[in-house]
Scaffold this motif. Structure first.
Motif, PDB file in Angstrom:
ATOM      1  N   UNK A 183     -44.654  26.184 -14.503  1.00  0.00           N
ATOM      2  CA  UNK A 183     -45.768  27.137 -14.482  1.00  0.00           C
ATOM      3  C   UNK A 183     -47.001  26.436 -15.049  1.00  0.00           C
ATOM      4  N   UNK A 184     -48.138  27.071 -14.853  1.00  0.00           N
ATOM      5  CA  UNK A 184     -49.395  26.522 -15.350  1.00  0.00           C
ATOM      6  C   UNK A 184     -49.641  27.046 -16.752  1.00  0.00           C
ATOM      7  N   UNK A 185     -49.916  26.120 -17.697  1.00  0.00           N
ATOM      8  CA  UNK A 185     -50.116  26.487 -19.097  1.00  0.00           C
ATOM      9  C   UNK A 185     -51.559  26.102 -19.496  1.00  0.00           C
ATOM     10  N   UNK A 186     -52.281  27.100 -20.079  1.00  0.00           N
ATOM     11  CA  UNK A 186     -53.686  26.884 -20.456  1.00  0.00           C
ATOM     12  C   UNK A 186     -53.893  26.819 -21.963  1.00  0.00           C
ATOM     13  N   UNK A 187     -52.806  26.521 -22.722  1.00  0.00           N
ATOM     14  CA  UNK A 187     -52.924  26.525 -24.178  1.00  0.00           C
ATOM     15  C   UNK A 187     -53.942  25.493 -24.672  1.00  0.00           C
ATOM     16  N   UNK A 188     -53.902  24.299 -24.108  1.00  0.00           N
ATOM     17  CA  UNK A 188     -54.869  23.276 -24.528  1.00  0.00           C
ATOM     18  C   UNK A 188     -56.286  23.618 -24.057  1.00  0.00           C
ATOM     19  N   UNK A 189     -56.376  24.240 -22.916  1.00  0.00           N
ATOM     20  CA  UNK A 189     -57.688  24.642 -22.393  1.00  0.00           C
ATOM     21  C   UNK A 189     -58.344  25.636 -23.336  1.00  0.00           C
ATOM     22  N   UNK A 190     -57.551  26.593 -23.829  1.00  0.00           N
ATOM     23  CA  UNK A 190     -58.099  27.640 -24.687  1.00  0.00           C
ATOM     24  C   UNK A 190     -58.618  27.097 -26.017  1.00  0.00           C
ATOM     25  N   UNK A 191     -58.069  25.970 -26.475  1.00  0.00           N
ATOM     26  CA  UNK A 191     -58.490  25.427 -27.767  1.00  0.00           C
ATOM     27  C   UNK A 191     -59.604  24.387 -27.637  1.00  0.00           C
ATOM     28  N   UNK A 192     -59.958  24.031 -26.447  1.00  0.00           N
ATOM     29  CA  UNK A 192     -61.011  23.010 -26.231  1.00  0.00           C
ATOM     30  C   UNK A 192     -62.393  23.625 -26.420  1.00  0.00           C
ATOM     31  N   UNK A 193     -63.317  22.868 -27.008  1.00  0.00           N
ATOM     32  CA  UNK A 193     -64.675  23.353 -27.234  1.00  0.00           C
ATOM     33  C   UNK A 193     -65.401  23.674 -25.928  1.00  0.00           C
ATOM     34  N   UNK A 194     -65.029  22.980 -24.855  1.00  0.00           N
ATOM     35  CA  UNK A 194     -65.703  23.227 -23.577  1.00  0.00           C
ATOM     36  C   UNK A 194     -65.426  24.635 -23.069  1.00  0.00           C
ATOM     37  N   UNK A 195     -64.338  25.240 -23.548  1.00  0.00           N
ATOM     38  CA  UNK A 195     -63.999  26.588 -23.108  1.00  0.00           C
ATOM     39  C   UNK A 195     -64.983  27.616 -23.649  1.00  0.00           C
ATOM     40  N   UNK A 196     -65.750  27.222 -24.688  1.00  0.00           N
ATOM     41  CA  UNK A 196     -66.666  28.176 -25.326  1.00  0.00           C
ATOM     42  C   UNK A 196     -68.145  27.843 -25.072  1.00  0.00           C
ATOM     43  N   UNK A 197     -68.394  26.865 -24.189  1.00  0.00           N
ATOM     44  CA  UNK A 197     -69.787  26.472 -23.967  1.00  0.00           C
ATOM     45  C   UNK A 197     -70.165  26.448 -22.507  1.00  0.00           C
ATOM     46  N   UNK A 198     -71.293  25.821 -22.265  1.00  0.00           N
ATOM     47  CA  UNK A 198     -71.804  25.670 -20.905  1.00  0.00           C
ATOM     48  C   UNK A 198     -71.788  24.178 -20.572  1.00  0.00           C
ATOM     49  N   UNK A 199     -71.547  23.805 -19.336  1.00  0.00           N
ATOM     50  CA  UNK A 199     -71.349  24.655 -18.153  1.00  0.00           C
ATOM     51  C   UNK A 199     -70.039  25.450 -18.227  1.00  0.00           C
ATOM     52  N   UNK A 200     -70.053  26.606 -17.588  1.00  0.00           N
ATOM     53  CA  UNK A 200     -68.844  27.424 -17.527  1.00  0.00           C
ATOM     54  C   UNK A 200     -67.931  26.898 -16.426  1.00  0.00           C
ATOM     55  N   UNK A 201     -66.655  27.298 -16.482  1.00  0.00           N
ATOM     56  CA  UNK A 201     -65.712  26.823 -15.464  1.00  0.00           C
ATOM     57  C   UNK A 201     -64.665  27.892 -15.215  1.00  0.00           C
ATOM     58  N   UNK A 202     -63.975  27.693 -14.132  1.00  0.00           N
ATOM     59  CA  UNK A 202     -62.854  28.568 -13.763  1.00  0.00           C
ATOM     60  C   UNK A 202     -61.747  27.689 -13.190  1.00  0.00           C
ATOM     61  N   UNK A 203     -60.473  28.027 -13.559  1.00  0.00           N
ATOM     62  CA  UNK A 203     -59.312  27.332 -13.004  1.00  0.00           C
ATOM     63  C   UNK A 203     -58.585  28.331 -12.129  1.00  0.00           C
ATOM     64  N   UNK A 204     -58.549  28.055 -10.829  1.00  0.00           N
ATOM     65  CA  UNK A 204     -58.036  29.023  -9.850  1.00  0.00           C
ATOM     66  C   UNK A 204     -57.044  28.357  -8.910  1.00  0.00           C
TER      67      UNK A 204
END
Length: 415
Positions: free
Chosen positions: A67-88
């Motif tokens: 399965x796809x796990x976003x645990x590391x994504x959620x803790x990365x600083x880029x997740x809280x800034x710009x540019x914004x992103x989406x993983x789809x």
């Protein structure tokens, strides 16, 4: 081309100004276009670099086992800034899409999903899209691969192009404004430079026109008198013996006028240079007086030894003009001319016993086309020009007991 030579020179100056300005405009337009295009390209490159940083980092932060796990994504600083992103998933095996926490620009999820689908199919998608509010955004969609190198989705990064566009528009306005100022400044500079370029031609033209005007002005009277003498001689053959000397005198006078004009014109045009040398002024003046017919006039000379640095030929002509002016006009009606010349300390003073000169017209006496009390405009103007050419001066005033006094001052030789 019609018009006078002066008009043609003025048109030439404007043509040179227009040519200079046009060439600078073309250069500035090319330079401005390069700056504007390069700024737009640099803005796009910088934006793409920011988007690439997001997609590349997030691609490595996604964990995939079964399965796809976003645990590391959620803790990365880029997740809280710009540019914004989406993983789809983008049409790959389905998983719940992940959107970064901060919305920097409103985007329709359908648009993001379509970009992800394109990236899953092609590997990479970059370009421009419209936000939900109609603003321009830059996007980058990069395919996600599982350990088996199969697509499982895509990371779609989005950034607002508004600030970049605003900066670019400010630069465009600055460049255009700067170019306008430069064009105006260069146009004025071109006008000044073109004026300097044609100044020698304008000066030569002015000298030519002055020479022609002076020649016509000063030859008009003697030519008319010469014609009258010739007509009288034709009508009265018995008077030819009396008229011939007067005719010769007029011819000599006309030759002197022409010589004066040519000498002045050639020196002013730079064809000839002043032959400056030490000269004993007292001896030069005495020689001029001895060689000038007095016609019954009383001419006296009081001279002290004085050495000056001058062109002897030109100064002889100037002193001769002063003496001729005094002999012709420095007398009372019906009386004999009385002229006294004094030479001392580089100054030649010529005093007569004539009617004098009106104080209000004293300066005008040196004007080329003036004639105060009947004096020759050319003669005195040549004297003044000769004085100025040597760094000297010519002045005139009236004596207390009557008569005009002319003072020619010349530079004295050093010890």
């Amino acid at each position: 081309m019609t018009g006078s030579a002066a008009d043609r020179l003025r048109r030439l100056r404007w043509a040179l100004t227009a040519l200079f300005t046009t060439m600078n405009i073309l250069g500035l337009v090319a330079f401005a276009w390069w700056i504007i295009r390069d700024d737009a390209r640099q803005g796009e490159i910088q934006t793409d670099a920011d988007l690439y940083r997001v997609t590349s980092v997030m691609s490595r932060q996604v964990i995939y086992n079964t399965t796809v796990n976003f645990s590391l994504v959620n803790t990365d600083d880029l997740n809280n800034g710009c540019p914004q992103f989406a993983i789809m998933p983008g049409g790959a095996p389905s998983f719940k899409a992940h959107l970064s926490k901060k919305e920097c620009v409103p985007m329709d999820n359908a648009v993001l999903s379509g970009l992800a689908a394109d990236a899953v199919r092609t590997g990479l998608v970059t370009g421009y899209q419209k936000s939900s509010r109609g603003g321009l955004v830059r996007v980058r969609a990069e395919r996600l691969l599982n350990p088996d190198r199969r697509p499982i989705g895509a990371v779609v990064a989005v950034t607002d192009m508004g600030p970049v566009q605003d900066d670019h528009e400010r630069l465009v306005l600055f460049v255009i404004g700067g170019c306008v100022v430069l064009v105006v400044g260069l146009g004025l500079a071109g006008h000044v430079l073109s004026g300097r370029a044609i100044r020698p031609a304008a000066a030569a033209l002015q000298q030519q026109e002055v020479l022609l005007a002076e020649t016509a002005h000063d030859l008009r009277t003697p030519v008319a008198a010469l014609r009258a003498l010739a007509e009288t001689a034709l009508q009265n053959p018995t008077s030819r013996a009396d008229l011939l000397p007067r005719t010769v005198d007029l011819a000599v006078r006309m030759g002197g006028i022409i010589d004066s004009l040519l000498v002045r014109a050639r020196l002013a045009a730079g064809v000839e240079q002043l032959a400056i040398q030490p000269v004993w002024l007292d001896q030069l003046v005495s020689g001029v007086v001895e060689n000038t017919p007095a016609d019954g006039a009383q001419v006296t000379v009081t001279a002290a030894p004085t050495k000056v640095d001058v062109d002897p030929t030109l100064i002889q002509r100037a002193i001769g003009n002063l003496l001729d002016n005094a002999l012709r006009y420095g007398r009372q009606p019906g009386a004999t001319a009385i002229v006294h010349i004094t030479v001392r300390a580089g100054t030649v003073t010529v005093a007569d016993h004539g009617p004098g000169i009106d104080a209000t017209l004293a300066e005008a006496a040196f004007d080329r086309f003036s004639s105060t009390g009947g004096s020759s405009g050319l003669g005195l103007s040549v004297v003044r020009w000769a004085a100025e050419a040597h760094g000297g001066t010519l002045s005139v005033y009236n004596a207390v007991e009557g008569g005009a006094i002319f003072e020619l001052r010349l530079p004295v030789s050093g010890p």
